[in-house]
Design a protein around this motif. Structure first.
Motif, PDB file in Angstrom:
ATOM      1  N   ALA A   1       6.545  15.691   2.446  1.00  0.00           N
ATOM      2  CA  ALA A   1       6.973  14.320   2.149  1.00  0.00           C
ATOM      3  C   ALA A   1       7.020  14.095   0.638  1.00  0.00           C
ATOM      4  N   LYS A   2       7.990  13.312   0.235  1.00  0.00           N
ATOM      5  CA  LYS A   2       8.138  12.948  -1.167  1.00  0.00           C
ATOM      6  C   LYS A   2       7.199  11.783  -1.455  1.00  0.00           C
ATOM      7  N   LEU A   3       6.441  11.878  -2.528  1.00  0.00           N
ATOM      8  CA  LEU A   3       5.537  10.803  -2.935  1.00  0.00           C
ATOM      9  C   LEU A   3       6.154  10.080  -4.124  1.00  0.00           C
ATOM     10  N   GLU A   4       6.432   8.806  -3.931  1.00  0.00           N
ATOM     11  CA  GLU A   4       6.949   7.958  -5.005  1.00  0.00           C
ATOM     12  C   GLU A   4       5.834   7.002  -5.410  1.00  0.00           C
ATOM     13  N   ILE A   5       5.564   6.925  -6.700  1.00  0.00           N
ATOM     14  CA  ILE A   5       4.509   6.048  -7.186  1.00  0.00           C
ATOM     15  C   ILE A   5       5.119   4.951  -8.045  1.00  0.00           C
ATOM     16  N   ILE A   6       4.815   3.731  -7.664  1.00  0.00           N
ATOM     17  CA  ILE A   6       5.263   2.552  -8.401  1.00  0.00           C
ATOM     18  C   ILE A   6       4.053   2.029  -9.154  1.00  0.00           C
ATOM     19  N   GLU A   7       4.111   2.089 -10.473  1.00  0.00           N
ATOM     20  CA  GLU A   7       2.978   1.640 -11.278  1.00  0.00           C
ATOM     21  C   GLU A   7       3.077   0.133 -11.492  1.00  0.00           C
ATOM     22  N   ILE A   8       1.998  -0.564 -11.186  1.00  0.00           N
ATOM     23  CA  ILE A   8       1.929  -2.017 -11.280  1.00  0.00           C
ATOM     24  C   ILE A   8       1.163  -2.392 -12.551  1.00  0.00           C
ATOM     25  N   PRO A   9       1.789  -3.163 -13.447  1.00  0.00           N
ATOM     26  CA  PRO A   9       1.077  -3.567 -14.671  1.00  0.00           C
ATOM     27  C   PRO A   9      -0.038  -4.556 -14.362  1.00  0.00           C
ATOM     28  N   ALA A  10      -1.016  -4.582 -15.239  1.00  0.00           N
ATOM     29  CA  ALA A  10      -2.156  -5.481 -15.050  1.00  0.00           C
ATOM     30  C   ALA A  10      -1.840  -6.868 -15.618  1.00  0.00           C
ATOM     31  N   GLN A  11      -2.200  -7.880 -14.831  1.00  0.00           N
ATOM     32  CA  GLN A  11      -2.050  -9.263 -15.271  1.00  0.00           C
ATOM     33  C   GLN A  11      -3.308 -10.037 -14.906  1.00  0.00           C
ATOM     34  N   ALA A  12      -3.555 -11.072 -15.667  1.00  0.00           N
ATOM     35  CA  ALA A  12      -4.723 -11.920 -15.424  1.00  0.00           C
ATOM     36  C   ALA A  12      -4.342 -13.380 -15.623  1.00  0.00           C
ATOM     37  N   TRP A  13      -5.158 -14.256 -15.032  1.00  0.00           N
ATOM     38  CA  TRP A  13      -5.005 -15.699 -15.177  1.00  0.00           C
ATOM     39  C   TRP A  13      -6.079 -16.160 -16.159  1.00  0.00           C
ATOM     40  N   CYS A  14      -5.642 -16.834 -17.222  1.00  0.00           N
ATOM     41  CA  CYS A  14      -6.595 -17.358 -18.201  1.00  0.00           C
ATOM     42  C   CYS A  14      -7.085 -18.714 -17.711  1.00  0.00           C
ATOM     43  N   LEU A  15      -8.388 -18.815 -17.520  1.00  0.00           N
ATOM     44  CA  LEU A  15      -8.980 -20.062 -17.042  1.00  0.00           C
ATOM     45  C   LEU A  15      -8.951 -21.164 -18.098  1.00  0.00           C
ATOM     46  N   ASP A  16      -8.905 -20.778 -19.381  1.00  0.00           N
ATOM     47  CA  ASP A  16      -8.908 -21.786 -20.447  1.00  0.00           C
ATOM     48  C   ASP A  16      -7.526 -22.368 -20.723  1.00  0.00           C
ATOM     49  N   CYS A  17      -6.518 -21.520 -20.854  1.00  0.00           N
ATOM     50  CA  CYS A  17      -5.187 -22.047 -21.197  1.00  0.00           C
ATOM     51  C   CYS A  17      -4.239 -22.080 -19.993  1.00  0.00           C
ATOM     52  N   ALA A  18      -4.725 -21.665 -18.824  1.00  0.00           N
ATOM     53  CA  ALA A  18      -3.961 -21.741 -17.569  1.00  0.00           C
ATOM     54  C   ALA A  18      -2.618 -21.015 -17.646  1.00  0.00           C
ATOM     55  N   GLN A  19      -2.659 -19.791 -18.185  1.00  0.00           N
ATOM     56  CA  GLN A  19      -1.443 -18.985 -18.258  1.00  0.00           C
ATOM     57  C   GLN A  19      -1.698 -17.608 -17.648  1.00  0.00           C
ATOM     58  N   THR A  20      -0.642 -17.027 -17.103  1.00  0.00           N
ATOM     59  CA  THR A  20      -0.691 -15.648 -16.647  1.00  0.00           C
ATOM     60  C   THR A  20      -0.364 -14.765 -17.843  1.00  0.00           C
ATOM     61  N   VAL A  21      -1.225 -13.760 -18.093  1.00  0.00           N
ATOM     62  CA  VAL A  21      -1.061 -12.910 -19.269  1.00  0.00           C
ATOM     63  C   VAL A  21      -1.145 -11.439 -18.871  1.00  0.00           C
ATOM     64  N   SER A  22      -0.489 -10.606 -19.638  1.00  0.00           N
ATOM     65  CA  SER A  22      -0.589  -9.155 -19.460  1.00  0.00           C
ATOM     66  C   SER A  22      -1.839  -8.670 -20.167  1.00  0.00           C
ATOM     67  N   ILE A  23      -2.541  -7.732 -19.525  1.00  0.00           N
ATOM     68  CA  ILE A  23      -3.735  -7.144 -20.135  1.00  0.00           C
ATOM     69  C   ILE A  23      -3.660  -5.631 -20.017  1.00  0.00           C
ATOM     70  N   GLN A  24      -4.386  -4.961 -20.877  1.00  0.00           N
ATOM     71  CA  GLN A  24      -4.427  -3.499 -20.865  1.00  0.00           C
ATOM     72  C   GLN A  24      -5.674  -2.976 -20.171  1.00  0.00           C
ATOM     73  N   GLN A  25      -6.756  -3.759 -20.245  1.00  0.00           N
ATOM     74  CA  GLN A  25      -8.020  -3.361 -19.642  1.00  0.00           C
ATOM     75  C   GLN A  25      -8.861  -4.601 -19.358  1.00  0.00           C
ATOM     76  N   ARG A  26      -9.854  -4.410 -18.522  1.00  0.00           N
ATOM     77  CA  ARG A  26     -10.763  -5.520 -18.233  1.00  0.00           C
ATOM     78  C   ARG A  26     -11.446  -5.967 -19.525  1.00  0.00           C
ATOM     79  N   TYR A  27     -11.771  -7.210 -19.579  1.00  0.00           N
ATOM     80  CA  TYR A  27     -12.485  -7.801 -20.708  1.00  0.00           C
ATOM     81  C   TYR A  27     -11.637  -7.913 -21.972  1.00  0.00           C
ATOM     82  N   ASP A  28     -10.308  -7.782 -21.829  1.00  0.00           N
ATOM     83  CA  ASP A  28      -9.424  -8.113 -22.944  1.00  0.00           C
ATOM     84  C   ASP A  28      -9.485  -9.623 -23.164  1.00  0.00           C
ATOM     85  N   ALA A  29      -9.171 -10.026 -24.374  1.00  0.00           N
ATOM     86  CA  ALA A  29      -9.068 -11.460 -24.669  1.00  0.00           C
ATOM     87  C   ALA A  29      -7.666 -11.943 -24.309  1.00  0.00           C
ATOM     88  N   CYS A  30      -7.561 -13.214 -24.010  1.00  0.00           N
ATOM     89  CA  CYS A  30      -6.257 -13.816 -23.748  1.00  0.00           C
ATOM     90  C   CYS A  30      -5.416 -13.729 -25.018  1.00  0.00           C
TER      91      CYS A  30
END
Length: 113
Positions: free
Chosen positions: A60-89
């Protein structure tokens, strides 16, 4: 290498679905893997080929779809891209981020016979 056990779990899902949905061969598998899931994509590809030998997914052929990381900022109420946990908004500098995407791994689609 936890990718080996992940591939074993994927194979188990394939075998269970083959029984439920009455197919005998898997020709392609699409996996969604989040950027922060801790899964090494190259290791996953290698392990998948090893684990599925002589099974309903052999070749079987394995296809991998990489999903970028996103987070919700509780302070400014925006969805943001992050590179790793504990990044700043990137908008307000807050560390009050809740990961909403990018830490998952799931089977998205199968091609079967």
């Amino acid at each position: 290498m936890h990718e080996m056990s992940l591939c074993e779990s994927v194979l188990q899902v394939l075998e269970n679905e083959a029984k439920c949905q009455h197919f005998s061969q898997v020709t392609a598998v699409w996996l969604e893997i989040g950027a922060m899931s801790g899964v090494e994509v190259d290791a996953m590809r290698f392990c998948f080929d090893v684990i599925v030998r002589n099974t309903l997914a052999d070749g079987a052929k394995l296809e991998i779809i990489e999903i970028p990381a996103q987070a919700w900022c509780l302070d400014c109420a925006q969805t943001v891209s992050i590179q790793q946990r504990y990044d700043a908004c990137p908008h307000c500098g807050s560390y009050q981020l809740q990961v909403i995407q990018g830490d998952e791994m799931r089977i998205k689609e199968l091609e079967v016979k």
